[in-house]
Design a protein around this motif. Structure first.
Motif, PDB file in Angstrom:
ATOM      1  N   ALA A 243      25.888  25.346  85.417  1.00  0.00           N
ATOM      2  CA  ALA A 243      24.849  26.295  85.022  1.00  0.00           C
ATOM      3  C   ALA A 243      24.636  26.265  83.509  1.00  0.00           C
ATOM      4  N   PHE A 244      25.737  26.189  82.754  1.00  0.00           N
ATOM      5  CA  PHE A 244      25.644  26.170  81.289  1.00  0.00           C
ATOM      6  C   PHE A 244      24.917  24.921  80.797  1.00  0.00           C
ATOM      7  N   PHE A 245      25.362  23.753  81.248  1.00  0.00           N
ATOM      8  CA  PHE A 245      24.740  22.515  80.789  1.00  0.00           C
ATOM      9  C   PHE A 245      23.279  22.423  81.243  1.00  0.00           C
ATOM     10  N   SER A 246      22.987  22.945  82.427  1.00  0.00           N
ATOM     11  CA  SER A 246      21.604  22.930  82.923  1.00  0.00           C
ATOM     12  C   SER A 246      20.712  23.809  82.069  1.00  0.00           C
ATOM     13  N   ALA A 247      21.247  24.933  81.601  1.00  0.00           N
ATOM     14  CA  ALA A 247      20.455  25.855  80.787  1.00  0.00           C
ATOM     15  C   ALA A 247      20.246  25.333  79.372  1.00  0.00           C
ATOM     16  N   VAL A 248      21.268  24.692  78.822  1.00  0.00           N
ATOM     17  CA  VAL A 248      21.217  24.236  77.434  1.00  0.00           C
ATOM     18  C   VAL A 248      20.495  22.902  77.287  1.00  0.00           C
ATOM     19  N   SER A 249      20.666  22.018  78.266  1.00  0.00           N
ATOM     20  CA  SER A 249      20.090  20.676  78.159  1.00  0.00           C
ATOM     21  C   SER A 249      19.182  20.361  79.349  1.00  0.00           C
ATOM     22  N   PRO A 250      17.874  20.214  79.126  1.00  0.00           N
ATOM     23  CA  PRO A 250      16.968  19.817  80.215  1.00  0.00           C
ATOM     24  C   PRO A 250      17.355  18.464  80.816  1.00  0.00           C
ATOM     25  N   SER A 251      17.938  17.596  79.988  1.00  0.00           N
ATOM     26  CA  SER A 251      18.318  16.271  80.482  1.00  0.00           C
ATOM     27  C   SER A 251      19.386  16.363  81.562  1.00  0.00           C
ATOM     28  N   PHE A 252      20.220  17.409  81.497  1.00  0.00           N
ATOM     29  CA  PHE A 252      21.289  17.553  82.474  1.00  0.00           C
ATOM     30  C   PHE A 252      20.732  17.803  83.869  1.00  0.00           C
ATOM     31  N   ARG A 253      19.531  18.344  83.934  1.00  0.00           N
ATOM     32  CA  ARG A 253      18.936  18.686  85.227  1.00  0.00           C
ATOM     33  C   ARG A 253      18.259  17.492  85.893  1.00  0.00           C
ATOM     34  N   GLN A 254      18.250  16.354  85.239  1.00  0.00           N
ATOM     35  CA  GLN A 254      17.591  15.181  85.794  1.00  0.00           C
ATOM     36  C   GLN A 254      18.476  14.497  86.832  1.00  0.00           C
TER      37      GLN A 254
END
Length: 334
Positions: free
Chosen positions: A35-46
């Motif tokens: 959840a943290f990385f998804s919120a901070v980095s849009p690239s993580f959601r790819q």
């Protein structure tokens, strides 16, 4: 007083006791990290990031599954990181430099892992060497063997588009423009199999018994040396599988690589609840711990942290995991 009762009610819940408090905490931490990385980095959601996490997870999971057996005996296998590179280098060298069939390279990779596992097991169980020192020595040997076997040159396994590049599709299947993390299926299947081996077979029960009380196990008539060696054989075999997973995910390997990888695998096992003092651990916990390590390895660079900072954070995570293990052991001793 109420809080204490509520805490006891939680820990004594049949479902919580079946799963394990530490595993529940690890799952919560894993979800929080995602959840943290998804919120901070849009690239993580790819989707490509998911594939990257899986690439790390495959080989770390295999290393973690194998080393869990060693840790449960009260030992450790430090040779798995450089061993993984060594076996992958030898297998790739036979395929790309000697022109041998891919299956020969695969078998060579697995056999190298098996042989090293037997050597480690015999040195520890028959030779009476401390596991830390014994596997530290074989780690150095593996590093040297990889360089000698390839003449000091990097090795690349056949690419996905090459006629003999089908090994890559074992872990990442490409359908049209979509890449599917097929390796996740292999990890889950083997995790289930080894969980059964650990918890439902004589070999697994004796391995746990050795870690709980080696001398009592010996006095009960169990061949301690045999089952202690088996733990390292499992580690060697799964290091060979990790070598195949690594070679299918990454383009090339250079001699001398793999240093530090063993700490990520061992750390994943400890985070998942495997005790460094032996006698306790689970394959499912190791898989969860490895996922945390993989998410950290993938997510930290995406939020702009350089490699040195990544190592510090992962090191701090491992310190916390070891501290929790120490606290658990102290609680059990009381």
């Amino acid at each position: 007083m109420t809080d204490k009762k509520n805490g006891n009610a939680f820990t004594n819940n049949p479902l919580v006791r079946a799963i394990g408090v530490q595993k529940i905490v690890v799952v919560i931490v894993l979800i929080a990290l995602i959840a943290f990385f998804s919120a901070v980095s849009p690239s993580f959601r790819q989707y490509s990031t998911l594939l990257s996490i899986m690439d790390y997870t495959y080989y770390l999971a295999f290393l973690g599954i194998g080393v869990t057996f060693c840790l449960i005996t009260g030992g450790v296998d430090l040779s798995i990181g450089t061993g993984m590179f060594c076996y992958a280098l030898i297998g790739g060298y036979l395929i790309t430099r000697q022109g041998m069939p891919v299956i020969v390279g695969i078998l060579a990779t697995l056999i190298c892992g098996l042989v090293m596992g037997i050597i480690n097991g015999l040195i520890v169980s028959k030779g009476g060497h401390a596991p830390f020192l014994a596997t530290l020595c074989t780690m150095m040997i593996a590093r040297g063997l990889g360089a000698i076997a390839t003449g000091g040159a990097s090795v690349t396994w056949p690419g996905a588009t090459a006629p003999n590049g089908w090994t890559r599709s074992l872990f990442k299947l490409t359908i049209g423009e979509t890449k599917l993390p097929l390796g996740f299926l292999w990890v889950m299947i083997l995790a289930v199999v080894m969980s059964i081996v650990l918890n439902k077979t004589r070999t697994g029960r004796y391995i746990i018994a050795i870690g709980s009380n080696k001398e009592a196990t010996r006095l009960s008539g169990i061949n301690v040396a045999k089952y202690q060696t088996m733990a390292y054989i499992f580690s060697g075999i799964f290091t060979g599988l990790a070598a195949l997973a690594y070679s299918s995910a990454f383009q090339s390997m250079a001699p001398g690589g793999g240093g530090g990888v063993e700490l990520n695998a061992i750390g994943g096992a400890i985070i998942g609840g495997t005790s460094m003092s032996g006698g306790a651990g689970s394959i499912s916990g190791t898989i969860l711990g490895v996922f945390i390590m993989s998410v950290l390895q993938t997510g930290l660079p995406l939020i702009g942290l350089q490699a040195n900072y990544q190592q510090i954070i992962i090191g701090l995570v491992l310190i916390v995991a070891v501290y929790i293990d120490v606290l658990k052991n102290k609680k059990l001793d009381k």
